[in-house]
Design an enzyme around this catalytic site. Structure first.
Site, PDB file in Angstrom:
ATOM      1  N   LYS A 205       0.807  -1.172   0.010  1.00 31.30           N
ATOM      2  CA  LYS A 205       0.028  -0.167  -0.062  1.00 31.30           C
ATOM      3  C   LYS A 205       0.886   1.239   0.032  1.00 31.30           C
ATOM      4  CE  LYS A 205      -3.778   1.857   2.815  1.00 31.30           C
ATOM      5  NZ  LYS A 205      -4.647   1.784   3.715  1.00 31.30           N
TER       6      LYS A 205
ATOM      7  N   SER B  45      -9.439   2.118   3.633  1.00 38.33           N
ATOM      8  CA  SER B  45      -8.611   2.720   2.636  1.00 38.33           C
ATOM      9  C   SER B  45      -7.574   1.980   1.880  1.00 38.33           C
ATOM     10  CB  SER B  45      -7.720   3.764   3.494  1.00 38.33           C
ATOM     11  OG  SER B  45      -6.896   3.248   3.863  1.00 38.33           O
TER      12      SER B  45
ATOM     13  N   SER C 141      -9.914  -0.633   7.637  1.00 39.58           N
ATOM     14  CA  SER C 141      -9.492  -0.224   6.158  1.00 39.58           C
ATOM     15  C   SER C 141      -8.445  -1.621   5.541  1.00 39.58           C
ATOM     16  CB  SER C 141      -8.360   0.852   6.298  1.00 39.58           C
ATOM     17  OG  SER C 141      -8.981   2.087   6.256  1.00 39.58           O
TER      18      SER C 141
END
Length: 525
Positions: A103, A183, A207
């Site tokens: 990420k 997210s 997330s």
């Protein structure tokens, strides 16, 4: 007809990718890839090339998933080094030569770390976050950085999950008009689309588990303190943690085994080495026998309830003892959590930005706010930054209101929340649906969270939370959550694996333009 055309184009491109990219990586597990490497039917280089070809064909073309912000220019060199180790009989373990996506709020030495914001497009630190360094020690190939909800979805209460100014909007591989959730949306969509077997996301509250649930994946939000947060763009030191995401519990356990480590720079991880182990060793199809499980029954649509009841039946058939419990009252828990997140965002982000290179001109939250305002057309075309503005007014980590909010939220989520439910049921595991169904991505109204949500209590308490695919509802993925108390990561992996092996509930994505809701949209005559 437009949706049908999109589906045909995506399918044709995927067929072309698999036909010309060497080894078949679509839906391949880490064990599958390791078997190819051991037999010599593939090399790490050919596997890495196959993933890069798949990303090139599908991320900005075909389904246009926008799951990957950047691929690593050093990925093939890392793969060649792995092949050389394997040839010399010095493979480093099950991740050696396996491409992993990271990420883009986690630093890697070879790429910028943007958190999705143009304010950090020059944030090339030359550092590996310790969690990435652990992966490299295990021989993993860092394939690239995944898209995310900008600033990990903390900028606005009206945000659209999966959108960032740097990466655009991540699309859900099951239905391209639906959210991939945030997210860690890019990590979720990328693994679902077989851009890699596994990826790392981060979670503050939901997330990892939300994008995992809504992209048909397994995702683990670990016990806070299992995995280092150093050199990860922060929201909250009380709740932030990286977590592994994959298409199976075993793949997640393999990745997690490499991530866990004590980091002297992150005091929360001081006990991590005590719990570091091969988390695959405890996986057994019989792990549910005799296990007492506390069961929550939150409000949910009837279609989801049918799927949930079927999952509970699987648990019972595998020998679990199910005990119904009632959810604790909120008691102001959510408001207290929000106060904590805003206060820690200001303090933690300012501290992080101070360590970035001189090329990064936004050195404080206030300067990020000013940057967003000055670049409103690109940074705020859909929603604003009202959470940032509130956080900028925070009074610091010594503030009595903040300290009281943290104590209150922790008590309500832990001792009077998960702990109390487990004690009442004399159980070690809590289960409930992870979330509702993926909603439509909406540039006008933002996120439309509906249905249940399992993330808040374990996120605040710092407890492990595993989501495992529960199947499809109206063509869209839903997940089943397994939650335990602190350091119970092995326990949730064990029961999640047993459920997975008995249910075989995961269904691969079809890259539909819209969700397959079944018959009934057309008139009867």
């Amino acid at each position: 007809m437009r949706g049908f055309a999109l589906l045909l184009i995506g399918s044709a491109l995927m067929t072309s990718v698999e036909a010309h990219a060497g080894p078949k990586v679509e839906e391949a597990s880490i064990a599958d890839l390791d078997a190819m490497l051991a037999k010599g039917t593939a090399t790490s280089v050919s596997i890495t090339q196959a993933y890069l070809a798949r990303i090139a064909a599908m991320d900005r073309k075909g389904p246009t998933l926008r799951a990957v912000i950047a691929t690593n220019p050093d990925a093939l060199a890392e793969a060649r080094a792995s092949d050389a180790r394997r040839k010399a009989g010095k493979a480093l373990g099950p991740l050696d030569g396996i491409p992993v996506l990271i990420k883009d709020n986690i630093e890697t030495k070879d790429l910028p770390t943007t958190a999705g914001s143009l304010a950090l497009r020059d944030n090339r630190t030359g550092r590996d976050a310790p969690v990435v360094a652990e992966l490299r020690k295990g021989g993993a190939v860092i394939l690239g950085k995944t898209n995310l909800s900008e600033w990990a979805n903390i900028r606005s209460t009206k945000a659209m999950s999966g959108w960032s100014a740097v990466g655009g909007l991540v699309r859900n591989p099951y239905a391209l008009d639906r959210t991939a959730c945030g997210s860690s949306s890019g990590s979720g969509a990328a693994v679902a689309a077989s851009f890699a077997a596994v990826a790392i996301g981060t979670e503050t509250d939901g997330s990892v588990v939300c994008p995992s649930s809504m992209n048909g994946l397994v995702g683990l939000k670990p016990t806070l303190g299992m995995v280092s947060r150093t050199h990860v763009v922060p929201i909250s030191h009380s709740q932030d943690t990286p977590g592994p995401m994959g298409r199976s519990v075993r793949d997640v356990a393999i990745l997690f085994s490499t991530m866990v480590a004590t980091d002297p720079a992150d005091v929360a991880t001081r006990d991590a080495d005590k719990y570091r182990r091969d988390f695959t060793a405890g996986l057994s199809a019989d792990a549910l026998k005799g296990v007492r499980i506390a069961v929550l029954h939150p409000d949910m649509p009837d279609t989801l309830k049918v799927r949930y009841e079927a999952a509970l039946a699987v648990l019972k058939a595998q020998g679990a003892v199910l005990v119904d419990v009632e959810a604790p009252k909120d008691g102001g828990r959510g408001d207290a959590e929000f106060e904590v997140l805003k206060t820690e965002l200001k303090a933690d982000l300012d501290a992080y930005l101070a360590t970035t290179p001189n090329a990064v001109t936004t050195r404080t939250l206030d300067q990020v706010i000013a940057f967003d305002e000055a670049n409103k057309a690109t940074e705020m075309p859909f929603f604003g930054q009202e959470i940032f503005l509130d956080a900028a007014k925070a009074h610091g980590l010594a503030d009595a209101e903040y300290l009281g909010a943290r104590a209150k939220s922790l008590r309500l989520a832990g001792a009077e929340g998960i702990d109390a439910m487990l004690k009442k049921a004399d159980a070690t595991i809590l289960v409930e649906p992870t979330y509702g169904l993926p909603w439509l991505s909406d540039t006008v109204s933002g996120d439309n969270f509906t249905g249940p949500s399992a993330s808040e209590l374990p996120a605040i308490a710092g407890y492990p939370h595993l989501t495992v695919p529960m199947g499809l509802v109206k063509g869209l993925p839903v997940g089943l959550s397994f939650i335990a108390t602190a350091w119970g990561d092995q326990a949730v992996l064990n029961v999640g694996y047993a459920y997975e092996q008995a249910s075989h509930a995961r269904v691969a994505p079809r890259y539909l333009a819209v969700a397959d809701g079944g018959a009934g949209l057309e008139a009867a005559r």
